[in-house]
Design a protein around this motif. Sequence first.
Motif, PDB file in Angstrom:
ATOM      1  N   UNK A  26     -79.676 -15.017 108.751  1.00 21.27           N
ATOM      2  CA  UNK A  26     -78.392 -15.179 109.427  1.00 21.27           C
ATOM      3  C   UNK A  26     -78.369 -16.317 110.415  1.00 21.27           C
ATOM      4  N   UNK A  27     -79.470 -17.026 110.560  1.00 23.03           N
ATOM      5  CA  UNK A  27     -79.524 -18.145 111.494  1.00 23.03           C
ATOM      6  C   UNK A  27     -78.748 -19.348 110.976  1.00 23.03           C
ATOM      7  N   UNK A  28     -78.566 -19.440 109.651  1.00 20.42           N
ATOM      8  CA  UNK A  28     -77.822 -20.546 109.060  1.00 20.42           C
ATOM      9  C   UNK A  28     -76.790 -19.993 108.088  1.00 20.42           C
ATOM     10  N   UNK A  29     -75.556 -20.468 108.213  1.00 24.19           N
ATOM     11  CA  UNK A  29     -74.468 -20.029 107.342  1.00 24.19           C
ATOM     12  C   UNK A  29     -73.836 -21.267 106.724  1.00 24.19           C
ATOM     13  N   UNK A  43     -65.458 -31.527  96.640  1.00 27.95           N
ATOM     14  CA  UNK A  43     -66.320 -30.545  97.306  1.00 27.95           C
ATOM     15  C   UNK A  43     -66.726 -31.014  98.703  1.00 27.95           C
ATOM     16  N   UNK A  44     -66.882 -30.053  99.602  1.00 30.99           N
ATOM     17  CA  UNK A  44     -67.465 -30.320 100.914  1.00 30.99           C
ATOM     18  C   UNK A  44     -68.076 -29.030 101.438  1.00 30.99           C
ATOM     19  N   UNK A  45     -68.910 -29.168 102.453  1.00 27.34           N
ATOM     20  CA  UNK A  45     -69.615 -28.016 103.005  1.00 27.34           C
ATOM     21  C   UNK A  45     -69.526 -28.007 104.514  1.00 27.34           C
ATOM     22  N   UNK A  46     -69.479 -26.824 105.073  1.00 25.28           N
ATOM     23  CA  UNK A  46     -69.625 -26.615 106.511  1.00 25.28           C
ATOM     24  C   UNK A  46     -70.893 -25.799 106.707  1.00 25.28           C
ATOM     25  N   UNK A  47     -71.790 -26.301 107.548  1.00 21.39           N
ATOM     26  CA  UNK A  47     -73.048 -25.599 107.796  1.00 21.39           C
ATOM     27  C   UNK A  47     -73.139 -25.300 109.279  1.00 21.39           C
ATOM     28  N   UNK A  48     -73.301 -24.031 109.582  1.00 23.32           N
ATOM     29  CA  UNK A  48     -73.453 -23.570 110.963  1.00 23.32           C
ATOM     30  C   UNK A  48     -74.928 -23.240 111.182  1.00 23.32           C
ATOM     31  N   UNK A  49     -75.552 -23.954 112.120  1.00 26.42           N
ATOM     32  CA  UNK A  49     -76.971 -23.779 112.416  1.00 26.42           C
ATOM     33  C   UNK A  49     -77.148 -22.983 113.703  1.00 26.42           C
ATOM     34  N   UNK A  50     -78.278 -22.348 113.824  1.00 31.96           N
ATOM     35  CA  UNK A  50     -78.665 -21.608 115.019  1.00 31.96           C
ATOM     36  C   UNK A  50     -77.618 -20.538 115.377  1.00 31.96           C
ATOM     37  N   UNK A  51     -77.210 -19.777 114.369  1.00 28.22           N
ATOM     38  CA  UNK A  51     -76.227 -18.709 114.590  1.00 28.22           C
ATOM     39  C   UNK A  51     -76.886 -17.548 115.330  1.00 28.22           C
ATOM     40  N   UNK A  52     -76.190 -17.031 116.320  1.00 27.06           N
ATOM     41  CA  UNK A  52     -76.689 -15.897 117.080  1.00 27.06           C
ATOM     42  C   UNK A  52     -75.892 -14.633 116.834  1.00 27.06           C
ATOM     43  N   UNK A  53     -74.667 -14.792 116.376  1.00 32.84           N
ATOM     44  CA  UNK A  53     -73.837 -13.616 116.126  1.00 32.84           C
ATOM     45  C   UNK A  53     -72.898 -13.928 114.971  1.00 32.84           C
ATOM     46  N   UNK A  54     -72.831 -13.002 114.025  1.00 28.93           N
ATOM     47  CA  UNK A  54     -71.941 -13.144 112.870  1.00 28.93           C
ATOM     48  C   UNK A  54     -71.155 -11.845 112.733  1.00 28.93           C
ATOM     49  N   UNK A  80     -73.296 -24.960 120.870  1.00 27.29           N
ATOM     50  CA  UNK A  80     -74.098 -24.491 121.992  1.00 27.29           C
ATOM     51  C   UNK A  80     -73.822 -23.052 122.363  1.00 27.29           C
ATOM     52  N   UNK A  81     -73.311 -22.271 121.412  1.00 31.01           N
ATOM     53  CA  UNK A  81     -73.036 -20.839 121.611  1.00 31.01           C
ATOM     54  C   UNK A  81     -71.994 -20.588 122.693  1.00 31.01           C
ATOM     55  N   UNK A  82     -71.105 -21.566 122.933  1.00 27.20           N
ATOM     56  CA  UNK A  82     -70.108 -21.402 123.991  1.00 27.20           C
ATOM     57  C   UNK A  82     -68.854 -20.667 123.524  1.00 27.20           C
ATOM     58  N   UNK A  83     -68.416 -20.954 122.278  1.00 27.54           N
ATOM     59  CA  UNK A  83     -67.197 -20.324 121.768  1.00 27.54           C
ATOM     60  C   UNK A  83     -67.333 -20.168 120.255  1.00 27.54           C
ATOM     61  N   UNK A  97     -70.968 -17.315 116.133  1.00 24.30           N
ATOM     62  CA  UNK A  97     -71.387 -17.931 117.389  1.00 24.30           C
ATOM     63  C   UNK A  97     -72.601 -18.785 117.028  1.00 24.30           C
ATOM     64  N   UNK A  98     -72.480 -20.101 117.167  1.00 19.44           N
ATOM     65  CA  UNK A  98     -73.469 -21.008 116.600  1.00 19.44           C
ATOM     66  C   UNK A  98     -73.920 -22.069 117.597  1.00 19.44           C
ATOM     67  N   UNK A  99     -75.037 -22.702 117.254  1.00 16.34           N
ATOM     68  CA  UNK A  99     -75.569 -23.765 118.095  1.00 16.34           C
ATOM     69  C   UNK A  99     -75.034 -25.127 117.707  1.00 16.34           C
ATOM     70  N   UNK A 100     -74.948 -25.391 116.385  1.00 18.61           N
ATOM     71  CA  UNK A 100     -74.505 -26.691 115.901  1.00 18.61           C
ATOM     72  C   UNK A 100     -73.819 -26.519 114.550  1.00 18.61           C
ATOM     73  N   UNK A 101     -72.800 -27.359 114.285  1.00 19.97           N
ATOM     74  CA  UNK A 101     -72.106 -27.337 113.007  1.00 19.97           C
ATOM     75  C   UNK A 101     -72.112 -28.732 112.424  1.00 19.97           C
ATOM     76  N   UNK A 102     -72.268 -28.811 111.093  1.00 20.44           N
ATOM     77  CA  UNK A 102     -72.207 -30.092 110.388  1.00 20.44           C
ATOM     78  C   UNK A 102     -71.250 -29.956 109.218  1.00 20.44           C
ATOM     79  N   UNK A 103     -70.573 -31.050 108.898  1.00 20.72           N
ATOM     80  CA  UNK A 103     -69.742 -31.097 107.699  1.00 20.72           C
ATOM     81  C   UNK A 103     -70.342 -32.133 106.756  1.00 20.72           C
TER      82      UNK A 103
END
Length: 127
Positions: A26-29, A43-54, A80-83, A97-103
């Motif tokens: 669950x750390x990466x979605x 096609x495109x992807x959204x990757x959420x790294x360092x997830x703390x809550x799903x 940064x897990x702020x919002x 709730x994630x640390x970093x997101x990439x597209x």
Amino acid sequence: MADDYNKLGLGGLTSLVTNLKVSRWGNEVLLELVYDPTEKRIPYSLVFHDCQKIQWEVLHGEDSRDIEADLIGIHLGEEGHRKAAVIHTDIFEITLLYGMMKIYKDKVYEYSQPHATDMKVAANVGD
């Protein structure tokens, strides 16, 4: 599409969610999507790294056999897990709730799974 959709820099057409993968406990979605589904299907992807809550909610279980979900709304939240980010479709809603997101545009993000193996589990009937 109101909300943060325009921040993705794709254009004004709609998107469909085609797959969702969770890895590293669950750390990466990863969300796999297509932009302009009626024409080009880019096609495109959204990757959420360092997830703390799903948080996951299935809104319409009767549609769970559909292979694509209409993206209705997206709020990217803050790194940064702020919002938390919220992705709302016609079938499900997921809050992260994630640390970093990439597209990743014009491609689908590839997971590296060097240690993946197939495993079969058999149930013991009568024990």
